[in-house]
Design an enzyme around this catalytic site. Sequence first.
Site, mmCIF file in Angstrom:
data_model
loop_
_atom_site.group_PDB
_atom_site.id
_atom_site.type_symbol
_atom_site.label_atom_id
_atom_site.label_comp_id
_atom_site.label_asym_id
_atom_site.label_seq_id
_atom_site.Cartn_x
_atom_site.Cartn_y
_atom_site.Cartn_z
ATOM 1 C CB CYS A 159 61.232 4.745 -21.771
ATOM 2 S SG CYS A 159 60.203 4.041 -23.374
ATOM 3 C CD GLU A 217 62.293 -0.148 -19.521
ATOM 4 O OE1 GLU A 217 63.490 -0.559 -19.577
ATOM 5 O OE2 GLU A 217 61.749 0.893 -19.408
#
Length: 234
Positions: free
Chosen positions: A2, A106
């Site tokens: 992340c 993402e």
Amino acid sequence: MCGRYRLSRRKQLVEEYFDTAQWDDDWSPGYNIAPTQPVPVIRQNPKEPIRELSLMRWGLIPHWAKNASGAASMINARSETAGTKPAFRDPLKFRRCLIPADGFYEWKRTATIKQPYCFEVYEGALFAFAGLWDGWKSAEGEWVKTCSILTTTPNTVTSAVHDRMPVILDSASYDLWLDPGMTNVQVISEMLNPYDAQSMRCYPVSTRINHVANDDEECTRPVVIADTQDRLFA
């Protein structure tokens, strides 16, 4: 992993949702929060059952580090190995925190670009990443508090884009996760699972998110992409 996330709520709403004491630090909503930036973190007061909000730098610096050079590589900690890694072993046992968010990003590589996607819980609800923190003293004697986000294997929503996802804690686990008296790593690790895919959604966003200087609502709005990519999420 992340590497970017969103916290678009005002600090008063964050305080109310997570039932924290009043927060004195300045904070503005962020749509493109990036490593090394100061981010809101929730900890429990070790002497009384009060949740406290403060700012920490994203990118963990272990208290024993000689310098801060490795912080950028420690924005995430793998939940499967955090209990054995020198940088994360003690924080997992003694220094856990919640990192509030309402979305994360993402990237999926295509033939021409890396297409960013935004992931949300319940169409944009507040949630908390499982976080670790530590305090480090610089050569100038300044104390710097830093944090890292734990990651795990992906669920069916995130796996189409990335092979890892941040650990999103169920709200029922907040008290136990923050409890400074809980030092059983086995019990702690049982909370570090992929989040329920049925409670999540994802959608493509503009490549404006690629640039840290862009930090506004445009970064998180859905965009239309090529049909070949659309079929990945049909």
